[in-house]
Design an enzyme around this catalytic site. Structure first.
Site: not given
Ligand code: SAH
Ligand code: SF4
Length: 346
Positions: A107, A100, A114, A111, A87, A327
């Protein structure tokens, strides 16, 4: 065949070695300065255009497109040649236009909050597949000029290290983008942050912190068990010492989890010594993580509290919440893993 955006200027010149130099320049300008598709570079003869289109088919096929914020935020799900989906989100602000991009399909970092992490890893993207997202968004942004690129879509850019570096180098050299306009967001792959510091690339680093004690961070960000906060801190110190560039911390505010006064003090203590800027983002709810984002009054209090503790803070609005712009969420819907209806616009 790779994407045409995989090629350096020397690669293109070699590929078109039988053509006069000015033709090579016309193709290059069409691609990088004007952001055209190969079909659209009408300054070159049709036969050459057709040859290039056949040799370098586009890697992105639009599988879904949605818009919100009265069209200011647009999001695409692209299907790649092997069926993997990624995306890309375009955000129009008053003073800048930001895309973005995804750095991986899925991934592996897992996390918990996410959507991408919940869906798992498919594969690495190539340099061309990332640059094509940027150029697609640049065309969609016209007549405004795309000004910023953030690696905050699907995937962990520092787990696709060489590609991330290759994309940043190309955007800097061929699109004249500088550190203020290029942001790589990482979950905190400490050795890769240190390696990146030594590359001397023009970029801003954002670290997704979300918790400043190891117990909570272990839960939210499993990679913390491998590179705990102390190790991450050392990598951030090296980043600062080597690049002299401001570091930022991303903090997705989660109700009752990391929005307490204690969490605020832990964050302030961690950020202070690194002179880091903190970006607060209320959590966008995901189907696999049943905890809410922090209410707006508490977001405000948390921000004020941090400021009183001497920390620079920005509250980021959740652009595109109605189109699942956090994300990985829209890709999850497109792939049928969830049944949320997303074609609402505000
Ligand atoms: N993997 C990298 C970049 C992609 S995620 C990282 O984790 O930094 C980009 C951002 O979106 C990160 O700061 C992540 O923590 C945040 N993110 C992911 N899921 C989210 C959610 N459900 N609500 C708010 N921020 C989120
Ligand atoms: Fe991967 Fe989502 Fe964690 Fe970023 S926030 S490292 S995209 S699992």
């Amino acid at each position: 065949m790779p994407s045409v955006y995989e090629l350096t200027s020397a690669d293109l010149a070699t590929h078109l070695s039988e053509e006069p130099r000015y033709r090579v320049d016309q193709v290059w300008r069409g691609l990088w300065d004007e952001g055209r598709t190969l079909e659209d570079i009408t300054t070159i003869p049709k036969a050459l255009r057709q040859r290039l289109v056949e040799e370098f088919p586009s890697s992105l096929e639009v599988a879904n497109e949605v818009a919100s914020d009265l069209g200011a935020t647009r999001k695409w799900v692209f299907r790649l040649h092997d069926g993997a989906t990624i995306e890309t989100v375009l955000m129009n602000y008053a003073d800048r236009v930001t895309v973005c991009v995804s750095s991986q399909a899925g991934c592996a970092m897992g996390c918990t909050f996410c959507a991408t992490g919940q869906a798992g890893f498919s594969r690495q993207l190539s340099v061309g597949e990332v640059v094509e997202q940027v150029m697609f968004a640049a065309r969609a942004a016209a007549p405004r000029r795309l000004s910023n690129v953030v690696f905050m879509g699907m995937g962990e850019p520092l787990a696709n290290y060489a590609v991330t570096v290759g994309v940043v180098q190309r955007l800097h050299e061929y699109r004249a983008m500088s550190a203020r306009h290029l942001t790589v967001s990482t979950v905190g792959v400490a050795p890769a942050i240190e390696r990146l510091a030594d590359e001397g690339l023009p970029l801003t680093l954002a670290v997704s912190l979300h918790a400043a004690n190891n117990v909570t961070r272990d839960e939210l960000v499993p990679l913390n068990r491998r590179y705990p906060l102390e190790r991450l801190y050392a990598a951030c110190e090296k980043w600062l010492a080597t690049t002299s560039r401001r570091l930022s911390f991303e903090w997705a505010l989660i109700d009752g989890v990391n929005d307490t006064d204690r969490a605020m003090h832990e964050l302030a203590d961690y950020a202070r010594g690194l002179h880091a800027h903190v970006n607060l983002i209320p959590l966008n709810p995901t189907p696999g993580y049943l905890v809410r984002g922090t209410r707006s009054e508490r977001v405000h209090e948390f921000r004020q509290g941090l400021e009183e503790l001497g920390i620079n803070v920005t509250v980021r609005n959740t652009r595109g919440r109605s189109i699942d712009a956090a994300c990985g969420q829209l890709a999850a819907v497109t792939n049928g893993r969830t049944s949320r209806v997303t074609l609402r616009s505000r």
